[in-house]
Design a protein around this motif. Structure first.
Motif, PDB file in Angstrom:
ATOM      1  N   LYS A  78       0.883  -1.170   0.000  1.00 35.34           N
ATOM      2  CA  LYS A  78       0.000   0.000   0.000  1.00 35.34           C
ATOM      3  C   LYS A  78       0.915   1.213   0.000  1.00 35.34           C
ATOM      4  CE  LYS A  78      -3.810   2.344   2.275  1.00 35.34           C
ATOM      5  NZ  LYS A  78      -4.806   2.289   3.355  1.00 35.34           N
ATOM      6  N   ASP A  79       0.808   2.027  -1.048  1.00 28.82           N
ATOM      7  CA  ASP A  79       1.749   3.135  -1.161  1.00 28.82           C
ATOM      8  C   ASP A  79       1.224   4.193  -2.118  1.00 28.82           C
ATOM      9  OD1 ASP A  79       4.257   4.596  -0.961  1.00 28.82           O
ATOM     10  OD2 ASP A  79       5.166   2.656  -0.503  1.00 28.82           O
ATOM     11  N   ASN A  80       1.871   5.342  -2.059  1.00 30.05           N
ATOM     12  CA  ASN A  80       1.605   6.418  -3.003  1.00 30.05           C
ATOM     13  C   ASN A  80       2.137   6.024  -4.370  1.00 30.05           C
ATOM     14  OD1 ASN A  80       0.683   8.005  -0.858  1.00 30.05           O
ATOM     15  ND2 ASN A  80       2.676   8.937  -0.544  1.00 30.05           N
ATOM     16  N   MET A  81       1.418   6.401  -5.411  1.00 28.63           N
ATOM     17  CA  MET A  81       1.862   6.168  -6.780  1.00 28.63           C
ATOM     18  C   MET A  81       1.784   7.497  -7.530  1.00 28.63           C
ATOM     19  SD  MET A  81       2.378   2.828  -6.962  1.00 28.63           S
ATOM     20  CE  MET A  81       2.057   1.592  -5.705  1.00 28.63           C
ATOM     21  N   ASP A  98       5.279   5.601 -10.571  1.00 30.73           N
ATOM     22  CA  ASP A  98       3.919   5.377 -11.067  1.00 30.73           C
ATOM     23  C   ASP A  98       3.622   3.875 -11.051  1.00 30.73           C
ATOM     24  OD1 ASP A  98       4.700   4.154 -13.551  1.00 30.73           O
ATOM     25  OD2 ASP A  98       4.592   6.056 -14.618  1.00 30.73           O
ATOM     26  N   LEU A  99       2.372   3.546 -11.235  1.00 34.01           N
ATOM     27  CA  LEU A  99       1.911   2.165 -11.138  1.00 34.01           C
ATOM     28  C   LEU A  99       2.623   1.249 -12.135  1.00 34.01           C
ATOM     29  CD1 LEU A  99      -0.028   0.334  -9.599  1.00 34.01           C
ATOM     30  CD2 LEU A  99      -1.808   0.952 -11.223  1.00 34.01           C
ATOM     31  N   ASP A 100       2.869   1.729 -13.341  1.00 35.01           N
ATOM     32  CA  ASP A 100       3.555   0.894 -14.341  1.00 35.01           C
ATOM     33  C   ASP A 100       4.981   0.555 -13.909  1.00 35.01           C
ATOM     34  OD1 ASP A 100       1.387   0.737 -16.056  1.00 35.01           O
ATOM     35  OD2 ASP A 100       2.009   2.480 -17.242  1.00 35.01           O
ATOM     36  N   ILE A 126      -3.020  15.297  -5.406  1.00 34.06           N
ATOM     37  CA  ILE A 126      -2.046  14.577  -4.585  1.00 34.06           C
ATOM     38  C   ILE A 126      -1.803  13.199  -5.202  1.00 34.06           C
ATOM     39  CG2 ILE A 126      -2.701  15.827  -2.490  1.00 34.06           C
ATOM     40  CD1 ILE A 126      -4.108  13.262  -1.542  1.00 34.06           C
ATOM     41  N   TYR A 127      -0.785  12.522  -4.700  1.00 36.82           N
ATOM     42  CA  TYR A 127      -0.484  11.188  -5.224  1.00 36.82           C
ATOM     43  C   TYR A 127      -1.671  10.251  -5.025  1.00 36.82           C
ATOM     44  CZ  TYR A 127       4.468  12.505  -5.263  1.00 36.82           C
ATOM     45  OH  TYR A 127       5.664  13.103  -5.503  1.00 36.82           O
ATOM     46  N   HIS A 128      -1.836   9.358  -5.970  1.00 37.82           N
ATOM     47  CA  HIS A 128      -2.837   8.305  -5.813  1.00 37.82           C
ATOM     48  C   HIS A 128      -2.282   7.274  -4.847  1.00 37.82           C
ATOM     49  CE1 HIS A 128      -4.475   9.244 -10.107  1.00 37.82           C
ATOM     50  NE2 HIS A 128      -4.638  10.237  -9.273  1.00 37.82           N
ATOM     51  N   VAL A 129      -3.162   6.644  -4.087  1.00 38.71           N
ATOM     52  CA  VAL A 129      -2.765   5.577  -3.167  1.00 38.71           C
ATOM     53  C   VAL A 129      -3.378   4.287  -3.668  1.00 38.71           C
ATOM     54  CG1 VAL A 129      -2.903   4.695  -0.804  1.00 38.71           C
ATOM     55  CG2 VAL A 129      -2.576   7.150  -1.202  1.00 38.71           C
ATOM     56  N   TYR A 130      -2.515   3.286  -3.874  1.00 39.13           N
ATOM     57  CA  TYR A 130      -2.962   1.983  -4.349  1.00 39.13           C
ATOM     58  C   TYR A 130      -2.588   0.913  -3.328  1.00 39.13           C
ATOM     59  CZ  TYR A 130      -4.084   3.415  -9.117  1.00 39.13           C
ATOM     60  OH  TYR A 130      -4.655   3.978 -10.225  1.00 39.13           O
ATOM     61  N   THR A 131      -3.446  -0.090  -3.260  1.00 38.64           N
ATOM     62  CA  THR A 131      -3.140  -1.314  -2.536  1.00 38.64           C
ATOM     63  C   THR A 131      -3.042  -2.421  -3.580  1.00 38.64           C
ATOM     64  OG1 THR A 131      -4.385  -0.504  -0.618  1.00 38.64           O
ATOM     65  CG2 THR A 131      -3.882  -2.868  -0.678  1.00 38.64           C
ATOM     66  N   LEU A 132      -1.922  -3.124  -3.564  1.00 37.61           N
ATOM     67  CA  LEU A 132      -1.639  -4.164  -4.556  1.00 37.61           C
ATOM     68  C   LEU A 132      -1.427  -5.484  -3.840  1.00 37.61           C
ATOM     69  CD1 LEU A 132       1.110  -2.127  -6.435  1.00 37.61           C
ATOM     70  CD2 LEU A 132      -1.333  -2.213  -7.009  1.00 37.61           C
ATOM     71  N   ALA A 133      -2.123  -6.524  -4.265  1.00 36.26           N
ATOM     72  CA  ALA A 133      -1.936  -7.866  -3.700  1.00 36.26           C
ATOM     73  C   ALA A 133      -1.265  -8.753  -4.743  1.00 36.26           C
ATOM     74  CB  ALA A 133      -3.277  -8.468  -3.279  1.00 36.26           C
ATOM     75  N   MET A 134      -0.275  -9.504  -4.293  1.00 38.84           N
ATOM     76  CA  MET A 134       0.478 -10.347  -5.234  1.00 38.84           C
ATOM     77  C   MET A 134       1.006 -11.588  -4.551  1.00 38.84           C
ATOM     78  SD  MET A 134       3.479  -7.548  -5.181  1.00 38.84           S
ATOM     79  CE  MET A 134       2.275  -6.351  -4.721  1.00 38.84           C
TER      80      MET A 134
END
Length: 135
Positions: A78-81, A98-100, A126-134
């Protein structure tokens, strides 16, 4: 729980109170030096710290995390992108990718994405915040 500051770890123990019983170990070191015990974790949660690692250190850390998972375990970031590219923060020497860019590092670490979620109701400036599961 991993942090580079012993004082933060001590404060976390106090803050967590009874819930802190769920934290098996507290490690005082940087993520670039941390190796999870092999096969020990159901979930490894990485929140608002990847910007303090170089691309290579992040990739190596994620590879070590992959080895630290139990079968069917998850790694969550979970972090800023950034909206585009990589942005350097001159104040704390961190970066916001960025996400890419993050996806490429994750794939290079041998992980596959299971889900991603963008935090809603944040201002566009502001930066987007994403949570990524992997895994």
């Amino acid at each position: 729980m991993v942090d580079v500051t012993e004082d933060f770890l001590n404060k976390a123990k106090t803050y967590l109170g009874e819930e802190g019983r769920r934290v098996r170990n507290y490690f005082c070191c940087g993520l670039q030096d941390f190796s999870p015990e092999p096969g020990a974790y159901d979930v490894i949660w990485i929140q608002w710290v990847i910007g303090h690692l170089t691309d290579d250190d992040l990739c190596s850390f994620l590879k070590r995390c992959r080895l630290g998972l139990q079968p069917n375990g998850l790694i969550v970031i979970k972090d800023n992108m950034a909206q585009e590219g990589v942005i350097m923060d001159d104040v704390d020497s961190s970066v916001c990718r960025d996400l890419d860019v993050v996806r490429k590092i994750v794939h290079r670490a041998g992980l596959s994405f299971l889900a991603q979620e963008k935090q809603e109701n944040f201002p566009d400036e502001i930066y987007h915040v994403y949570t990524l599961a992997m895994r």
